[in-house]
Write an enzyme that holds these catalytic residues in place. Structure first.
Site, PDB file in Angstrom:
ATOM      1  N   GLY A   1       0.839  -1.205   0.000  1.00 40.00           N
ATOM      2  CA  GLY A   1       0.000   0.000   0.000  1.00 40.00           C
ATOM      3  C   GLY A   1       0.871   1.249   0.000  1.00 40.00           C
TER       4      GLY A   1
ATOM      5  N   GLY B   1       4.165   0.484   1.864  1.00 38.82           N
ATOM      6  CA  GLY B   1       4.886  -0.563   1.126  1.00 38.82           C
ATOM      7  C   GLY B   1       5.522  -0.023  -0.146  1.00 38.82           C
TER       8      GLY B   1
ATOM      9  N   ASP C   1       1.329  -8.561  -1.826  1.00 37.65           N
ATOM     10  CA  ASP C   1       0.038  -8.004  -1.363  1.00 37.65           C
ATOM     11  C   ASP C   1      -1.064  -8.942  -1.840  1.00 37.65           C
ATOM     12  OD1 ASP C   1      -0.730  -4.767  -0.490  1.00 37.65           O
ATOM     13  OD2 ASP C   1      -2.362  -6.114  -1.073  1.00 37.65           O
TER      14      ASP C   1
ATOM     15  N   ARG D   1      -5.507   3.790   9.473  1.00 42.93           N
ATOM     16  CA  ARG D   1      -6.550   4.608  10.109  1.00 42.93           C
ATOM     17  C   ARG D   1      -7.220   5.571   9.136  1.00 42.93           C
ATOM     18  NH1 ARG D   1      -4.843   7.725  15.328  1.00 42.93           N
ATOM     19  NH2 ARG D   1      -2.778   7.878  14.383  1.00 42.93           N
TER      20      ARG D   1
ATOM     21  N   ILE E   1       5.158  -2.766  10.985  1.00 45.65           N
ATOM     22  CA  ILE E   1       4.698  -1.363  11.035  1.00 45.65           C
ATOM     23  C   ILE E   1       3.183  -1.310  11.261  1.00 45.65           C
ATOM     24  CG2 ILE E   1       4.679   0.860   9.825  1.00 45.65           C
ATOM     25  CD1 ILE E   1       7.029   0.108   8.207  1.00 45.65           C
ATOM     26  N   THR E   2       2.514  -2.412  10.983  1.00 43.38           N
ATOM     27  CA  THR E   2       1.048  -2.452  11.092  1.00 43.38           C
ATOM     28  C   THR E   2       0.593  -2.072  12.507  1.00 43.38           C
ATOM     29  OG1 THR E   2       0.994  -4.179   9.400  1.00 43.38           O
ATOM     30  CG2 THR E   2      -0.964  -3.968  10.787  1.00 43.38           C
ATOM     31  N   ASN E   3      -0.444  -1.260  12.568  1.00 43.12           N
ATOM     32  CA  ASN E   3      -1.002  -0.805  13.849  1.00 43.12           C
ATOM     33  C   ASN E   3      -2.141  -1.704  14.337  1.00 43.12           C
ATOM     34  OD1 ASN E   3       0.262   1.546  14.898  1.00 43.12           O
ATOM     35  ND2 ASN E   3      -0.535   2.740  13.175  1.00 43.12           N
TER      36      ASN E   3
ATOM     37  N   HIS F   1       3.571   2.986  21.015  1.00 46.23           N
ATOM     38  CA  HIS F   1       3.281   3.943  19.952  1.00 46.23           C
ATOM     39  C   HIS F   1       1.812   4.279  20.097  1.00 46.23           C
ATOM     40  CE1 HIS F   1       3.459   5.883  16.098  1.00 46.23           C
ATOM     41  NE2 HIS F   1       2.577   5.074  15.564  1.00 46.23           N
TER      42      HIS F   1
HETATM   43  P1  A3D Z   1      -2.497   0.864   3.015  1.00 48.32           P
HETATM   44  O1  A3D Z   1      -2.088   1.832   1.985  1.00 48.32           O
HETATM   45  O2  A3D Z   1      -3.942   0.599   3.222  1.00 48.32           O
HETATM   46  O3  A3D Z   1      -1.757  -0.529   2.695  1.00 48.32           O
HETATM   47  C1  A3D Z   1      -2.028  -1.706   3.360  1.00 48.32           C
HETATM   48  C2  A3D Z   1      -1.915  -2.819   2.341  1.00 48.32           C
HETATM   49  O4  A3D Z   1      -2.065  -4.067   3.013  1.00 48.32           O
HETATM   50  C3  A3D Z   1      -2.990  -2.775   1.256  1.00 48.32           C
HETATM   51  O5  A3D Z   1      -2.380  -2.701  -0.029  1.00 48.32           O
HETATM   52  C4  A3D Z   1      -3.745  -4.082   1.439  1.00 48.32           C
HETATM   53  O6  A3D Z   1      -4.170  -4.681   0.205  1.00 48.32           O
HETATM   54  C5  A3D Z   1      -2.685  -4.949   2.114  1.00 48.32           C
HETATM   55  N1  A3D Z   1      -3.234  -6.099   2.832  1.00 48.32           N
HETATM   56  C6  A3D Z   1      -4.385  -6.211   3.534  1.00 48.32           C
HETATM   57  N2  A3D Z   1      -4.506  -7.452   4.023  1.00 48.32           N
HETATM   58  C7  A3D Z   1      -3.396  -8.143   3.640  1.00 48.32           C
HETATM   59  C8  A3D Z   1      -2.932  -9.461   3.847  1.00 48.32           C
HETATM   60  N3  A3D Z   1      -3.651 -10.341   4.557  1.00 48.32           N
HETATM   61  N4  A3D Z   1      -1.752  -9.819   3.300  1.00 48.32           N
HETATM   62  C9  A3D Z   1      -1.026  -8.942   2.571  1.00 48.32           C
HETATM   63  N5  A3D Z   1      -1.407  -7.675   2.341  1.00 48.32           N
HETATM   64  C10 A3D Z   1      -2.584  -7.288   2.869  1.00 48.32           C
HETATM   65  O7  A3D Z   1      -1.909   1.253   4.445  1.00 48.32           O
HETATM   66  P2  A3D Z   1      -0.515   2.000   4.772  1.00 48.32           P
HETATM   67  O8  A3D Z   1       0.545   1.420   3.937  1.00 48.32           O
HETATM   68  O9  A3D Z   1      -0.748   3.467   4.774  1.00 48.32           O
HETATM   69  O10 A3D Z   1      -0.344   1.561   6.306  1.00 48.32           O
HETATM   70  C11 A3D Z   1      -0.072   0.216   6.629  1.00 48.32           C
HETATM   71  C12 A3D Z   1      -0.153  -0.025   8.130  1.00 48.32           C
HETATM   72  O11 A3D Z   1       0.843   0.743   8.788  1.00 48.32           O
HETATM   73  C13 A3D Z   1      -1.482   0.379   8.786  1.00 48.32           C
HETATM   74  O12 A3D Z   1      -1.857  -0.596   9.741  1.00 48.32           O
HETATM   75  C14 A3D Z   1      -1.153   1.678   9.485  1.00 48.32           C
HETATM   76  O13 A3D Z   1      -1.985   1.948  10.584  1.00 48.32           O
HETATM   77  C15 A3D Z   1       0.266   1.410   9.906  1.00 48.32           C
HETATM   78  N6  A3D Z   1       1.073   2.600  10.224  1.00 48.32           N
HETATM   79  C16 A3D Z   1       1.911   2.508  11.291  1.00 48.32           C
HETATM   80  C17 A3D Z   1       2.702   3.572  11.640  1.00 48.32           C
HETATM   81  C18 A3D Z   1       3.605   3.457  12.820  1.00 48.32           C
HETATM   82  O14 A3D Z   1       4.308   4.389  13.131  1.00 48.32           O
HETATM   83  C19 A3D Z   1       3.663   2.231  13.581  1.00 48.32           C
HETATM   84  C20 A3D Z   1       2.647   4.764  10.899  1.00 48.32           C
HETATM   85  C21 A3D Z   1       1.797   4.826   9.816  1.00 48.32           C
HETATM   86  C22 A3D Z   1       0.999   3.730   9.480  1.00 48.32           C
END
Ligand code: A3D
EC number: 1.1.1.37
Length: 319
Positions: A12, A15, A34, A83, A119-121, A176
């Site tokens: 996403g 990633g 993904d 979120r 990194i997932t929340n 966090h």
């Molecule tokens: P996003 O752009 O939605 O990407 C998440 C990806 O995960 C999507 O492409 C989905 O298709 C994929 N996905 C869903 N289920 C699965 C699975 N079972 N197997 C493989 N891939 C899957 O989100 P993002 O990239 O913006 O954020 C990703 C995560 O990081 C979220 O949980 C956020 O809350 C978290 N996050 C954490 C921080 C920290 O500082 C810890 C900061 C920002 C975001």
């Protein structure tokens, strides 16, 4: 020698940015995984096509099959949901716990030697669950949060003092989330602790308190602005800093969500602490002394994380 292999689980916003940064820094070949068909393949191809202009040598590919992460040296996990405005990190718990189960099993089966950065929340609970599901050694599984939280703190401080952020160090402990503990006493400009800078008239206690609060709310501030998701440039950059320290055995001292067994009065628990990251993974947890107020804030934070871990156990009884 073959290039290291970096598997990005989740293609996403974070990633994709991780893949771009890993390629630009030539950290290794990148596999984007993904469940969404076409997304990892499309991002991998797009970044690969930037190579001739950016002048990096790295192979990029996208996949829906865990077999393609085989032998990865580093896995960075962002799979799950992010979120939206009005959601807390904890609202994500149930959905992302199921995702951690499939990811943990995939890594265990195909990349059991990898250094894994989650990194997932909600971060502290998800990294714990990912370690449980994967069964990897504790020192090879950690979570990215402290590097980002302290980077936000450093950015705000550099801005306030009008100095280079290179000369600002900052220290953030605990989980966090809203209970994170920015440690003012251990944060400095060129070695001068923040309380001394207040005495020197560089800023006021009120302004410093506001910066600490803005750091705690740093994630929500971005969510509020973007409206469609959460921060991704700084989170990805922070995780790359950790991956680089592992791959190059830099032994950087970086705050991250690490397994703490013995230090800080904790018996086997994931929480944000200063660590040394080198070829052995989390090679050391650095235990600092805290005053009474800091200890109270840290204990609050640990209790919040404990609540989330208990909630995970309530949802999945294999934990
Ligand atoms: P996003 O752009 O939605 O990407 C998440 C990806 O995960 C999507 O492409 C989905 O298709 C994929 N996905 C869903 N289920 C699965 C699975 N079972 N197997 C493989 N891939 C899957 O989100 P993002 O990239 O913006 O954020 C990703 C995560 O990081 C979220 O949980 C956020 O809350 C978290 N996050 C954490 C921080 C920290 O500082 C810890 C900061 C920002 C975001």
């Amino acid at each position: 020698m073959a290039r290291p292999k970096i598997a990005l689980i989740g293609a996403g916003q974070i990633g994709g940015t991780l893949a771009h940064l890993a390629a630009l820094k030539e950290l290794g070949d990148v596999v984007l995984f993904d469940i969404a068909e076409g997304i990892p393949e499309g991002k991998a191809l797009d970044i690969a096509e930037s190579g001739p202009s950016a002048k990096f040598d790295a192979a990029l590919s996208g996949t829906q099959s865990y077999e393609d992460i085989a032998g990865a040296d580093v896995c960075i996990v962002t799979a799950g949901v992010a979120r939206k405005p009005g959601m807390s990190r904890d609202d994500l718990l149930g959905i992302n716990l199921k995702v951690m189960k499939s990811v943990g099993e995939g890594i265990a089966a195909h990349a059991p030697e990898a250094f894994v950065i989650c990194i997932t929340n909600p971060l502290d609970a998800m990294v714990w669950a990912l370690r449980e599901f994967s069964g990897l050694p504790h020192e090879k599984v950690c979570g990215m949060a402290g590097v980002l939280d302290s980077a936000r703190f450093r950015h705000f401080l550099a801005d306030e003092f009008n100095v280079s952020m290179k000369d600002v160090t900052a220290f953030v402990l605990g989980g966090h989330g809203d209970t994170m503990v920015p440690l003012v006493r251990y944060s400095t400009v060129a070695g001068i602790p923040l309380p001394d800078l207040v005495k020197m008239g560089w800023t006021s206690q009120e302004k410093l308190d506001a910066i600490v609060q803005r750091t705690r709310d740093g994630g929500a501030e971005i969510v509020g602005l973007l409206k469609t998701g959460s921060a991704f440039y700084a989170p990805a950059t922070s995780a790359i800093e950790m991956a680089e320290s592992y791959l190059k055995d830099q032994k950087r001292v970086l705050p991250c969500a690490a397994y703490v067994d013995g230090a800080y009065g904790l018996n086997g628990f994931y929480v944000g602490v200063p660590t040394v990251i080198g070829a052995g993974g989390i090679e050391r947890v650095v235990e600092i002394s805290m005053n009474k107020d800091e200890q109270t804030m840290f204990d609050n934070s640990v209790n919040a994380v404990k609540g989330l871990v208990e909630a995970c156990k309530g949802i999945d009884n294999s934990l």
